[in-house]
Motif scaffolding. Structure first.
Motif: not given
Length: 350
Positions: A45-65
């Motif tokens: 999953w490391d490369g997801l931030r640079s893969a906009p077409l994957a359409r995955v959103q990152l959230h921080r909840i209780a410090e977790a990814t």
């Protein structure tokens, strides 16, 4: 390009030329001693931030990814493949391939292959953790289960992950996890919340559908284990199941029905084993979903009969439609089960 693994196999360059013979009773996954399924999942999953077409959103909840693969985010085919690969702890390949619409009611299938089915499927992929807190519920799967280590099957199979101080898992839900859910996951896995990474997808999303339908081999392995077959003798496996169109958003039961029907009435699994033929013959007809008296109806209908309680449904139903076993010891092949096109079409609305 994929990120470089941080673990380093403990073998020398001439390892392949001097590997000793493995006893027939030994587990044949040939994993490096320090291979960590949790670490491997995180790296997928490391490369997801640079893969906009994957359409995955990152959230921080209780410090977790928290990675949204299909709750508030639409997700994608690529996201579903990465979700399924991470769910197996990096121990399988997953792809979306063409299939015969006349037989399966749809034109695409999810194909899975693994050379470590015991660890990748039973140890990681099986949804054996009902993640429940005061304000949240989801079915939990992925390598984080190895850190929790409380399931009877994991204990009996002596499966764990000693090479990771972080937890990586998958939640099947139409809601993102709450703070209490993250804290519970972290506590059960023995890590800090900031060391937790979870991917979340609904069964009505593209990615969630792919991730669930990628469990064809896992369902076969779990059935074998239930039948007290020695799953350590399974060397390699492939599986294919039709990819249903996602159900309408918000209708989780419909999504669960379609993805389960894909497995029960459309999945085909091949297993390569090394064991006496008698061990296969004793259970062959009990492996496919047709062994269950509930077989023959759409899963949504069966599920409603049991008040939507997975644990009340006949466990023998949760299997692929067809299973073929290739015995490396004797050269014989055994096959049982059948595809039911009519139910697939009815379930998928095609």
């Amino acid at each position: 390009m994929p990120s470089r693994p941080t673990w380093k196999p403990r073998w020398s360059e001439d390892f392949v030329n001097r590997v000793p013979p493995v006893p027939r009773s030994a587990d044949r996954c040939f994993l490096p001693m320090d291979y960590s399924p949790n670490q491997a999942a995180a790296e997928i999953w490391d490369g997801l931030r640079s893969a906009p077409l994957a359409r995955v959103q990152l959230h921080r909840i209780a410090e977790a990814t928290v990675l949204d693969f299909g709750v508030e985010s639409p997700g994608s085919i690529r996201a579903g493949v990465l979700l399924a690969r991470a769910c197996m702890g990096g121990l399988g390949q997953v792809s979306v391939v063409p299939c015969d619409r006349a037989s399966y009611g749809v034109a695409n299938a999810v194909f899975v292959e693994t050379d470590a089915p015991r660890v990748g499927c039973l140890g990681c992929q099986y949804a054996g953790w009902p993640v429940q807190s005061d304000d949240y519920f989801a079915m939990g799967s992925g390598p984080m289960r190895l850190l929790r280590g409380k399931e009877k099957m994991l204990i009996q199979q002596e499966l764990g992950d000693e090479g990771s101080d972080s937890a990586c898992g998958i939640l099947e839900s139409d809601k993102l996890p709450t703070v209490s859910a993250i804290e519970m996951i972290a506590g059960d896995c023995g890590v800090a919340p900031k060391s937790v990474t979870v991917g979340v997808a609904s069964s009505t999303s593209i990615a969630g559908s792919i991730q669930i339908v990628a469990r064809s081999v896992e369902t076969a392995m779990h059935k074998l284990d239930d039948l007290e077959f020695d799953v350590r003798s399974v060397i390699s496996a492939t599986g294919s199941a039709p990819l249903p169109p996602p159900a309408e958003r918000g209708k989780m039961i419909a999504g669960i029905g379609r993805t389960n029907d894909a497995m029960l009435y459309g999945a085909t699994v091949s297993l390569w084993v090394d064991c006496p033929d008698e061990s296969i013959e004793a259970i062959l007809d009990k492996i496919p979903s047709s062994a269950s008296p509930d077989h023959g109806r759409p899963f949504a209908e069966i599920f409603a009969q049991y008040n939507h309680d997975f644990y009340a449904v006949d466990p023998s139903l949760f299997s692929p439609a067809v299973v073929s076993i290739h015995n490396l010891r004797t050269g014989r092949t055994f096959t049982s089960g059948r595809i039911v096109t009519e139910i697939l079409r009815e379930s998928f609305g095609t």
